[in-house]
Write a protein that holds these residues in place. Structure first.
Motif, PDB file in Angstrom:
ATOM      1  N   ALA A 146       0.816  -1.210   0.000  1.00  0.00           N
ATOM      2  CA  ALA A 146       0.000   0.000   0.000  1.00  0.00           C
ATOM      3  C   ALA A 146       0.853   1.265   0.000  1.00  0.00           C
ATOM      4  CB  ALA A 146      -0.937  -0.006   1.211  1.00  0.00           C
ATOM      5  N   ASP A 147       2.029   1.218   0.641  1.00  0.00           N
ATOM      6  CA  ASP A 147       2.956   2.352   0.674  1.00  0.00           C
ATOM      7  C   ASP A 147       4.233   1.946  -0.052  1.00  0.00           C
ATOM      8  OD1 ASP A 147       4.662   4.436   1.146  1.00  0.00           O
ATOM      9  OD2 ASP A 147       4.562   4.325   3.336  1.00  0.00           O
ATOM     10  N   PRO A 148       4.410   2.366  -1.300  1.00  0.00           N
ATOM     11  CA  PRO A 148       5.586   1.950  -2.071  1.00  0.00           C
ATOM     12  C   PRO A 148       6.910   2.463  -1.529  1.00  0.00           C
ATOM     13  CG  PRO A 148       3.825   2.621  -3.558  1.00  0.00           C
ATOM     14  CD  PRO A 148       3.418   3.035  -2.169  1.00  0.00           C
ATOM     15  N   THR A 149       6.867   3.409  -0.594  1.00  0.00           N
ATOM     16  CA  THR A 149       8.127   3.877  -0.009  1.00  0.00           C
ATOM     17  C   THR A 149       8.658   2.918   1.059  1.00  0.00           C
ATOM     18  OG1 THR A 149       7.102   5.207   1.764  1.00  0.00           O
ATOM     19  CG2 THR A 149       7.427   6.270  -0.381  1.00  0.00           C
ATOM     20  N   THR A 150       7.789   2.103   1.640  1.00  0.00           N
ATOM     21  CA  THR A 150       8.207   1.254   2.768  1.00  0.00           C
ATOM     22  C   THR A 150       7.783  -0.201   2.650  1.00  0.00           C
ATOM     23  OG1 THR A 150       6.199   1.747   4.057  1.00  0.00           O
ATOM     24  CG2 THR A 150       8.093   3.233   4.349  1.00  0.00           C
ATOM     25  N   GLN A 151       7.028  -0.570   1.593  1.00  0.00           N
ATOM     26  CA  GLN A 151       6.465  -1.925   1.512  1.00  0.00           C
ATOM     27  C   GLN A 151       6.684  -2.522   0.128  1.00  0.00           C
ATOM     28  OE1 GLN A 151       2.343  -1.269   2.441  1.00  0.00           O
ATOM     29  NE2 GLN A 151       2.699  -1.037   4.627  1.00  0.00           N
ATOM     30  N   MET A 152       7.121  -3.764   0.104  1.00  0.00           N
ATOM     31  CA  MET A 152       7.293  -4.513  -1.134  1.00  0.00           C
ATOM     32  C   MET A 152       6.995  -5.980  -0.840  1.00  0.00           C
ATOM     33  SD  MET A 152       8.322  -3.757  -4.332  1.00  0.00           S
ATOM     34  CE  MET A 152       9.617  -2.496  -4.274  1.00  0.00           C
ATOM     35  N   THR A 153       6.328  -6.658  -1.776  1.00  0.00           N
ATOM     36  CA  THR A 153       6.042  -8.079  -1.626  1.00  0.00           C
ATOM     37  C   THR A 153       6.781  -8.874  -2.693  1.00  0.00           C
ATOM     38  OG1 THR A 153       3.836  -7.670  -0.702  1.00  0.00           O
ATOM     39  CG2 THR A 153       4.251  -9.856  -1.628  1.00  0.00           C
ATOM     40  N   ALA A 154       7.450  -9.931  -2.262  1.00  0.00           N
ATOM     41  CA  ALA A 154       8.049 -10.905  -3.179  1.00  0.00           C
ATOM     42  C   ALA A 154       7.152 -12.135  -3.210  1.00  0.00           C
ATOM     43  CB  ALA A 154       9.452 -11.282  -2.727  1.00  0.00           C
ATOM     44  N   SER A 155       6.835 -12.615  -4.411  1.00  0.00           N
ATOM     45  CA  SER A 155       5.908 -13.739  -4.583  1.00  0.00           C
ATOM     46  C   SER A 155       6.518 -14.771  -5.523  1.00  0.00           C
ATOM     47  CB  SER A 155       4.580 -13.246  -5.161  1.00  0.00           C
ATOM     48  OG  SER A 155       3.990 -12.242  -4.353  1.00  0.00           O
ATOM     49  N   TRP A 156       6.146 -16.046  -5.314  1.00  0.00           N
ATOM     50  CA  TRP A 156       6.620 -17.125  -6.171  1.00  0.00           C
ATOM     51  C   TRP A 156       5.696 -18.320  -6.018  1.00  0.00           C
ATOM     52  CZ3 TRP A 156       8.707 -15.566  -1.597  1.00  0.00           C
ATOM     53  CH2 TRP A 156       8.910 -16.527  -0.598  1.00  0.00           C
ATOM     54  N   THR A 157       5.882 -19.318  -6.853  1.00  0.00           N
ATOM     55  CA  THR A 157       5.078 -20.534  -6.772  1.00  0.00           C
ATOM     56  C   THR A 157       5.987 -21.741  -6.578  1.00  0.00           C
ATOM     57  OG1 THR A 157       5.104 -20.892  -9.164  1.00  0.00           O
ATOM     58  CG2 THR A 157       3.299 -19.591  -8.284  1.00  0.00           C
ATOM     59  N   THR A 158       5.411 -22.806  -6.031  1.00  0.00           N
ATOM     60  CA  THR A 158       6.100 -24.091  -5.922  1.00  0.00           C
ATOM     61  C   THR A 158       5.170 -25.190  -6.414  1.00  0.00           C
ATOM     62  OG1 THR A 158       5.385 -24.319  -3.610  1.00  0.00           O
ATOM     63  CG2 THR A 158       7.580 -23.396  -3.994  1.00  0.00           C
ATOM     64  N   ASP A 159       5.758 -26.347  -6.745  1.00  0.00           N
ATOM     65  CA  ASP A 159       4.966 -27.451  -7.280  1.00  0.00           C
ATOM     66  C   ASP A 159       4.066 -28.104  -6.236  1.00  0.00           C
ATOM     67  OD1 ASP A 159       5.953 -27.185  -9.835  1.00  0.00           O
ATOM     68  OD2 ASP A 159       7.612 -28.582  -9.503  1.00  0.00           O
ATOM     69  N   GLY A 160       4.396 -27.911  -4.960  1.00  0.00           N
ATOM     70  CA  GLY A 160       3.607 -28.492  -3.881  1.00  0.00           C
ATOM     71  C   GLY A 160       3.818 -27.717  -2.609  1.00  0.00           C
ATOM     72  N   PRO A 161       3.264 -28.180  -1.492  1.00  0.00           N
ATOM     73  CA  PRO A 161       3.482 -27.499  -0.218  1.00  0.00           C
ATOM     74  C   PRO A 161       4.952 -27.575   0.198  1.00  0.00           C
ATOM     75  CG  PRO A 161       2.372 -29.597   0.109  1.00  0.00           C
ATOM     76  CD  PRO A 161       2.415 -29.376  -1.365  1.00  0.00           C
ATOM     77  N   VAL A 162       5.435 -26.527   0.852  1.00  0.00           N
ATOM     78  CA  VAL A 162       6.824 -26.479   1.313  1.00  0.00           C
ATOM     79  C   VAL A 162       6.845 -26.012   2.764  1.00  0.00           C
ATOM     80  CG1 VAL A 162       7.763 -26.058  -0.990  1.00  0.00           C
ATOM     81  CG2 VAL A 162       7.129 -24.108   0.456  1.00  0.00           C
ATOM     82  N   ARG A 163       7.966 -26.264   3.434  1.00  0.00           N
ATOM     83  CA  ARG A 163       8.131 -25.857   4.835  1.00  0.00           C
ATOM     84  C   ARG A 163       8.864 -24.533   4.909  1.00  0.00           C
ATOM     85  NH1 ARG A 163      11.386 -28.608   7.910  1.00  0.00           N
ATOM     86  NH2 ARG A 163      10.322 -27.969   9.822  1.00  0.00           N
ATOM     87  N   ARG A 164       8.321 -23.637   5.713  1.00  0.00           N
ATOM     88  CA  ARG A 164       8.930 -22.346   6.038  1.00  0.00           C
ATOM     89  C   ARG A 164       9.302 -21.530   4.805  1.00  0.00           C
ATOM     90  NH1 ARG A 164      13.875 -22.386   8.901  1.00  0.00           N
ATOM     91  NH2 ARG A 164      13.355 -20.249   9.466  1.00  0.00           N
TER      92      ARG A 164
END
Length: 471
Positions: free
Chosen positions: A10-28
């Motif tokens: 919501a605030d591009p000066t202080t917030q950024m999201t990194a996103s990705w996908t995996t083939d299945g569930p992963v830990r942590r």
């Protein structure tokens, strides 16, 4: 792990999201965050979201690490990882505070540069394009990287998964292609009609909504990510989802009116707040279906004109970037409608195409040359003519409601590119030197050539208006 990409919070000066996908569930699932000089220092846990593709029945696992309390105008390095997995890394720069110079880019209607498999009817498989795949959808990403923008606006119809023989492989190809840029800068998307996918959620947008983490709009969960806004420097960006108001039946489901007016109410409130904020000079709208088009392809949509046009006028929206038509066109500055027009024809308020005062009228840019194999730059009408969808009729043989077209004179036509199929626009903001000064946005439209993907400037022009802090 695949498809690493960034979006602003919501605030591009202080917030950024990194996103990705995996083939299945992963830990942590998590991100290690740090500086270019000091290396990785912070751990940010990722939220895992899933959806089940309504055609294949396969579950898609996405992970979103929201990085908070960042420093404005600073470079960061990050690595996405999970237990037992190999990390994938990138860098980014946050937006600076206050009025500043920066560049952003925009195009729509990208598709993917890959093929997928389809049964051949003989017990085997054959390779076929993913929807309307084209090598140009890869070339344009390299073009964005040459410009090196702070962020990119993707104006809907991202990958055409809904018309691909394999929706999940098409989404996979989309992110594999774009991560070359999107891991280094936010790609902020609008959902177009081809993001509406059969059996994917209550209104068909679950794939889009699950794969992207976008600023909130305060509405119901089923509307998350479909409309939102953010501010960078003196530029306020509003992203809309036009199937809510457009008449054309062009997704997997006809969802006209799905928000029950919620999006329009949000839009008016957001625009009013932006124009009341004296730190904001520019209001830019990113959406998919168009208010203007002089191409004999989809045409303009009267529903978008009816619902969004008066708000764009009332709150002096400076610039609208969209797609839907697979070509490049921009309007003269427009305000209001031509008197007595059945199609609500936008009214031009000036004829200059090189230097434009956007406080007097909104400039609409169709930037639909993102890479599909079905460009429409060869379908422009002769000068001064256009067509508009004014409603829909019965369902036809293709399963879609038949569009009702009315042809109109088009005094709003500004500049069109009849010769090139692919391209994108870059916008460089000059905030002006003091309160009340003139602020400018320098615009370059780049064509992307075949077969080498070379980018070349087709035209340059300047938008300007007085800063809002010195009225």
């Amino acid at each position: 792990m695949e498809g690493l990409h960034l979006t602003f919070g919501a605030d591009p000066t202080t917030q950024m999201t990194a996103s990705w996908t995996t083939d299945g569930p992963v830990r942590r699932p998590r991100v290690q965050l740090g500086s270019l000089e000091g290396g990785f220092g912070r751990t940010v846990d990722a939220e895992t979201r899933t959806y089940v593709d309504g055609v294949s029945g396969r579950t898609v696992y996405t992970h979103h690490a929201r990085m908070q309390n960042l420093r404005p105008g600073c470079y960061y390095t990050y690595a996405a990882l999970h237990d037992g997995g190999r990390p994938d890394a990138g860098t980014f720069r946050t937006a600076g505070r206050g009025r500043q110079a920066f560049t952003f880019t925009s195009f729509g209607d990208q598709a993917v540069p890959i093929t997928t498999w389809q049964p051949d009817g003989k017990g085997g498989y054959t390779s076929v394009p993913s929807g309307i795949a084209s090598p140009a959808s890869a070339d344009i990403v390299a073009g964005i990287e040459q410009v090196d923008p702070l962020f990119h606006l993707l104006n809907g119809d991202l990958c055409y998964a809904n018309i691909s023989p394999d929706r999940l492989r098409t989404w996979q190809g989309f992110f594999a292609n774009n991560t070359r840029s999107a891991r280094f800068r936010p790609w902020m998307p609008a959902a177009g009609n081809h993001e509406n996918e059969k059996a994917n959620g209550p209104i068909g947008f679950s794939a889009f909504q699950t794969r992207f983490d976008l600023p909130g709009n305060g509405g119901d969960a089923e509307f998350a990510g479909l409309w939102y806004s953010f501010t960078v420097g003196s530029v306020h960006v509003v992203v809309l989802q036009n199937d809510d108001v457009a008449y054309q039946d062009a997704g997997d489901a006809y969802v006209h009116g799905y928000s029950g007016g919620a999006q329009q109410a949000w839009l008016e409130k957001d625009l009013a707040a932006a124009r009341a904020d004296h730190s904001i000079d520019w209001v830019v709208v990113c959406m998919h279906q168009v208010v203007i088009s002089s191409s004999d392809a989809n045409g303009a949509d009267r529903g978008v004109r009816e619902h969004w046009g008066p708000l764009f006028d009332r709150y002096q929206v400076d610039l609208v970037v969209c797609g839907h038509e697979h070509d490049y066109e921009r309007s003269l500055p427009v305000r209001g409608v031509v008197s007595g027009s059945e199609t609500l024809t936008p009214n031009p308020v000036a004829t200059a195409t090189d230097v434009i005062d956007t406080s007097q009228g909104t400039v609409h840019m169709v930037l639909g040359g993102g890479g599909t194999s079905s460009p429409t730059n060869g379908k422009f009408f002769g000068p001064g003519k256009a067509k508009v969808i004014t409603g829909v009729g019965p369902v036809g043989g293709n399963g879609k409601r038949t569009p009702v077209y009315v042809y109109e004179d088009a005094p709003w036509v500004g500049v069109r590119d009849l010769d090139h199929s692919y391209g994108f626009a870059a916008f460089t903001v000059d905030p002006g030197g003091h309160p009340g000064a003139t602020t400018s946005m320098h615009v370059t439209y780049y064509t992307v050539a075949q077969p080498d993907g070379k980018i070349s400037p087709l035209e340059n022009f300047v938008l300007h208006r007085k800063r809002s802090d010195g009225k």
